[in-house]
Motif scaffolding. Sequence first.
Motif, PDB file in Angstrom:
ATOM      1  N   ARG A 132      -4.016  77.683  71.493  1.00  0.00           N
ATOM      2  CA  ARG A 132      -4.718  76.472  71.922  1.00  0.00           C
ATOM      3  C   ARG A 132      -4.681  76.317  73.439  1.00  0.00           C
ATOM      4  NH1 ARG A 132      -2.495  71.806  67.882  1.00  0.00           N
ATOM      5  NH2 ARG A 132      -0.558  72.364  68.950  1.00  0.00           N
ATOM      6  N   PRO A 133      -5.752  75.794  74.014  1.00  0.00           N
ATOM      7  CA  PRO A 133      -5.740  75.519  75.455  1.00  0.00           C
ATOM      8  C   PRO A 133      -4.645  74.516  75.794  1.00  0.00           C
ATOM      9  CG  PRO A 133      -7.971  75.374  74.563  1.00  0.00           C
ATOM     10  CD  PRO A 133      -7.054  75.486  73.389  1.00  0.00           C
ATOM     11  N   LYS A 134      -4.059  74.654  76.956  1.00  0.00           N
ATOM     12  CA  LYS A 134      -2.977  73.772  77.383  1.00  0.00           C
ATOM     13  C   LYS A 134      -3.460  72.348  77.623  1.00  0.00           C
ATOM     14  CE  LYS A 134      -0.179  77.245  77.296  1.00  0.00           C
ATOM     15  NZ  LYS A 134       0.762  77.379  76.153  1.00  0.00           N
ATOM     16  N   THR A 135      -4.771  72.172  77.704  1.00  0.00           N
ATOM     17  CA  THR A 135      -5.322  70.841  77.940  1.00  0.00           C
ATOM     18  C   THR A 135      -5.267  69.962  76.693  1.00  0.00           C
ATOM     19  OG1 THR A 135      -7.518  71.743  77.454  1.00  0.00           O
ATOM     20  CG2 THR A 135      -6.867  71.584  79.773  1.00  0.00           C
ATOM     21  N   LEU A 136      -5.042  70.572  75.515  1.00  0.00           N
ATOM     22  CA  LEU A 136      -4.973  69.810  74.266  1.00  0.00           C
ATOM     23  C   LEU A 136      -3.565  69.245  74.084  1.00  0.00           C
ATOM     24  CD1 LEU A 136      -6.952  72.183  71.869  1.00  0.00           C
ATOM     25  CD2 LEU A 136      -7.692  69.931  72.680  1.00  0.00           C
ATOM     26  N   PRO A 137      -3.451  68.104  73.374  1.00  0.00           N
ATOM     27  CA  PRO A 137      -2.120  67.544  73.113  1.00  0.00           C
ATOM     28  C   PRO A 137      -1.234  68.567  72.397  1.00  0.00           C
ATOM     29  CG  PRO A 137      -3.824  65.958  72.539  1.00  0.00           C
ATOM     30  CD  PRO A 137      -4.533  67.238  72.850  1.00  0.00           C
TER      31      PRO A 137
ATOM     32  N   LEU B 154      -5.961  54.134  73.240  1.00  0.00           N
ATOM     33  CA  LEU B 154      -4.946  54.768  72.406  1.00  0.00           C
ATOM     34  C   LEU B 154      -4.564  56.119  73.023  1.00  0.00           C
ATOM     35  CD1 LEU B 154      -6.463  54.167  68.837  1.00  0.00           C
ATOM     36  CD2 LEU B 154      -4.703  52.821  70.007  1.00  0.00           C
ATOM     37  N   PRO B 155      -3.278  56.467  73.007  1.00  0.00           N
ATOM     38  CA  PRO B 155      -2.860  57.786  73.520  1.00  0.00           C
ATOM     39  C   PRO B 155      -3.441  58.894  72.638  1.00  0.00           C
ATOM     40  CG  PRO B 155      -0.984  56.290  73.295  1.00  0.00           C
ATOM     41  CD  PRO B 155      -2.125  55.645  72.598  1.00  0.00           C
ATOM     42  N   MET B 156      -4.042  59.896  73.253  1.00  0.00           N
ATOM     43  CA  MET B 156      -4.690  60.947  72.485  1.00  0.00           C
ATOM     44  C   MET B 156      -3.721  61.680  71.570  1.00  0.00           C
ATOM     45  SD  MET B 156      -7.306  63.911  73.786  1.00  0.00           S
ATOM     46  CE  MET B 156      -8.374  62.643  74.455  1.00  0.00           C
ATOM     47  N   GLU B 157      -2.481  61.855  72.016  1.00  0.00           N
ATOM     48  CA  GLU B 157      -1.514  62.594  71.197  1.00  0.00           C
ATOM     49  C   GLU B 157      -1.112  61.816  69.946  1.00  0.00           C
ATOM     50  OE1 GLU B 157       0.736  60.521  74.557  1.00  0.00           O
ATOM     51  OE2 GLU B 157      -1.110  61.701  74.316  1.00  0.00           O
ATOM     52  N   GLU B 158      -1.475  60.529  69.873  1.00  0.00           N
ATOM     53  CA  GLU B 158      -1.153  59.724  68.698  1.00  0.00           C
ATOM     54  C   GLU B 158      -2.326  59.614  67.722  1.00  0.00           C
ATOM     55  OE1 GLU B 158       0.475  55.962  69.821  1.00  0.00           O
ATOM     56  OE2 GLU B 158       2.059  56.852  71.059  1.00  0.00           O
ATOM     57  N   VAL B 159      -3.435  60.241  68.050  1.00  0.00           N
ATOM     58  CA  VAL B 159      -4.605  60.230  67.161  1.00  0.00           C
ATOM     59  C   VAL B 159      -4.812  61.641  66.639  1.00  0.00           C
ATOM     60  CG1 VAL B 159      -7.062  59.711  66.943  1.00  0.00           C
ATOM     61  CG2 VAL B 159      -5.623  58.321  68.455  1.00  0.00           C
ATOM     62  N   GLU B 160      -4.420  61.884  65.402  1.00  0.00           N
ATOM     63  CA  GLU B 160      -4.487  63.220  64.822  1.00  0.00           C
ATOM     64  C   GLU B 160      -5.904  63.605  64.425  1.00  0.00           C
ATOM     65  OE1 GLU B 160      -1.578  64.823  62.257  1.00  0.00           O
ATOM     66  OE2 GLU B 160      -0.314  63.032  62.353  1.00  0.00           O
TER      67      GLU B 160
ATOM     68  N   HIS C 236      -9.277  78.613  63.415  1.00  0.00           N
ATOM     69  CA  HIS C 236     -10.211  78.149  64.445  1.00  0.00           C
ATOM     70  C   HIS C 236     -10.041  76.644  64.667  1.00  0.00           C
ATOM     71  CE1 HIS C 236     -13.738  77.324  66.795  1.00  0.00           C
ATOM     72  NE2 HIS C 236     -14.298  76.631  65.821  1.00  0.00           N
ATOM     73  N   ALA C 237      -9.861  75.890  63.581  1.00  0.00           N
ATOM     74  CA  ALA C 237      -9.677  74.440  63.705  1.00  0.00           C
ATOM     75  C   ALA C 237      -8.460  74.118  64.565  1.00  0.00           C
ATOM     76  CB  ALA C 237      -9.541  73.807  62.319  1.00  0.00           C
ATOM     77  N   ILE C 238      -7.378  74.831  64.344  1.00  0.00           N
ATOM     78  CA  ILE C 238      -6.158  74.615  65.136  1.00  0.00           C
ATOM     79  C   ILE C 238      -6.399  74.990  66.593  1.00  0.00           C
ATOM     80  CG2 ILE C 238      -3.796  75.434  65.511  1.00  0.00           C
ATOM     81  CD1 ILE C 238      -3.574  75.694  62.437  1.00  0.00           C
ATOM     82  N   GLU C 239      -7.099  76.096  66.814  1.00  0.00           N
ATOM     83  CA  GLU C 239      -7.366  76.549  68.177  1.00  0.00           C
ATOM     84  C   GLU C 239      -8.121  75.505  68.993  1.00  0.00           C
ATOM     85  OE1 GLU C 239      -9.401  80.199  67.603  1.00  0.00           O
ATOM     86  OE2 GLU C 239      -7.608  81.327  67.067  1.00  0.00           O
ATOM     87  N   VAL C 240      -9.002  74.756  68.326  1.00  0.00           N
ATOM     88  CA  VAL C 240      -9.786  73.766  69.070  1.00  0.00           C
ATOM     89  C   VAL C 240      -9.184  72.371  69.026  1.00  0.00           C
ATOM     90  CG1 VAL C 240     -11.924  75.063  68.785  1.00  0.00           C
ATOM     91  CG2 VAL C 240     -11.350  73.270  67.123  1.00  0.00           C
ATOM     92  N   GLY C 241      -8.051  72.193  68.305  1.00  0.00           N
ATOM     93  CA  GLY C 241      -7.378  70.904  68.386  1.00  0.00           C
ATOM     94  C   GLY C 241      -6.901  70.258  67.102  1.00  0.00           C
ATOM     95  N   ALA C 242      -7.099  70.879  65.940  1.00  0.00           N
ATOM     96  CA  ALA C 242      -6.632  70.272  64.691  1.00  0.00           C
ATOM     97  C   ALA C 242      -5.115  70.106  64.698  1.00  0.00           C
ATOM     98  CB  ALA C 242      -7.046  71.113  63.487  1.00  0.00           C
ATOM     99  N   THR C 243      -4.651  68.978  64.198  1.00  0.00           N
ATOM    100  CA  THR C 243      -3.208  68.758  64.042  1.00  0.00           C
ATOM    101  C   THR C 243      -2.824  68.733  62.570  1.00  0.00           C
ATOM    102  OG1 THR C 243      -3.465  66.346  64.015  1.00  0.00           O
ATOM    103  CG2 THR C 243      -3.134  67.393  66.153  1.00  0.00           C
ATOM    104  N   ASN C 244      -3.813  68.819  61.684  1.00  0.00           N
ATOM    105  CA  ASN C 244      -3.580  68.732  60.244  1.00  0.00           C
ATOM    106  C   ASN C 244      -4.630  69.610  59.569  1.00  0.00           C
ATOM    107  OD1 ASN C 244      -2.116  66.756  58.130  1.00  0.00           O
ATOM    108  ND2 ASN C 244      -4.236  66.977  57.451  1.00  0.00           N
ATOM    109  N   VAL C 245      -4.202  70.664  58.859  1.00  0.00           N
ATOM    110  CA  VAL C 245      -5.149  71.536  58.178  1.00  0.00           C
ATOM    111  C   VAL C 245      -4.863  71.532  56.684  1.00  0.00           C
ATOM    112  CG1 VAL C 245      -5.661  73.020  60.146  1.00  0.00           C
ATOM    113  CG2 VAL C 245      -3.708  73.570  58.679  1.00  0.00           C
ATOM    114  N   ARG C 246      -5.910  71.613  55.876  1.00  0.00           N
ATOM    115  CA  ARG C 246      -5.811  71.486  54.428  1.00  0.00           C
ATOM    116  C   ARG C 246      -6.146  72.838  53.798  1.00  0.00           C
ATOM    117  NH1 ARG C 246      -9.267  67.863  56.651  1.00  0.00           N
ATOM    118  NH2 ARG C 246     -11.024  68.759  55.514  1.00  0.00           N
TER     119      ARG C 246
END
Length: 292
Positions: A28-33, A213-219, A230-240
């Motif tokens: 993941r890019p370092k710019t993501l939470p 709202l703080p971005m790191e608190e919005v999943e 791919h979802a995780i790479e672009v920012g997913a915090t929860n995958v099903r």
Amino acid sequence: MWKVAMSEEVGKAVQSVLERVKQAAARRPKTLPAVPPRLVAVSKTKPPEMIVEAYRQGQRNFGENYVNELVDKASDPVILESCPEIKWHFIGHLQKNNVNKLLGVPNLFLVETIDSAKLADRVNTSWQRLQGASSQRLKVMVQINTSGEQNKHGLPPEETVNTVQHIVSQCSGLHFSGLMTIGRYGYDLTLGPNPDFQMLLSRRQEVCDSLKLPMEEVELSMGMSTDFEHAIEVGATNVRVGSIIFGNREYPNSALNTPNPSPLPSPAPSPEKTSKTVSEDAAKKMHHLTVS
């Protein structure tokens, strides 16, 4: 019949997926939470023994699509005894007449599919009544229909901010945890990042900017068996993830979400199962996709 060999396969699959989740997070890019991704093992139609085996491998979060099936599994003596720290996610469409039944589930952790302010109100009222004097809030996500498909549930994207604001300001029994989407199945990642995932990212930004709202608190809950990396790479915090852990699903000849099954057709095959038509080549390309 449950077999030892099948138990071993579930254990190996869980470990394999957890390693892939870890590797995807590292890309993941370092710019993501910097929020560690959560793996939700989707266990619909699978027996309690499979859930117990995944739990023994360290898996704690499990997802179900149908209220009745979740009620049965969460109350199963084997699961109650063997999985005391299990966390149940409800990831299917929630009808208002099933809210009370769902909220009575032991170890209910997160309802991912709030798709209207009215449903949020119903869940909030029922939860507060069930909790009594307890101040514990129920974690919820707002489901967005990012693909605009009529057969998908979820809010129109433009209603995201108002719905989240309603939950935050009017539903004191609920804790807004983030946004969820299913998205269009079978997207070809050689065309670039999944636009449905990008839509969810942009809606989170809008919510955070509008409501402070703080971005790191919005999943962000997005990604399934064929595209979770791919979802995780672009920012997913929860995958099903379901089929690559538990195998393809077998649907009984009854409506899973009907208390007294009637002669209705079986539920349509899982979209996740349908999306297995995505080729192995596409999966490999997805793995190596560079995210800008």
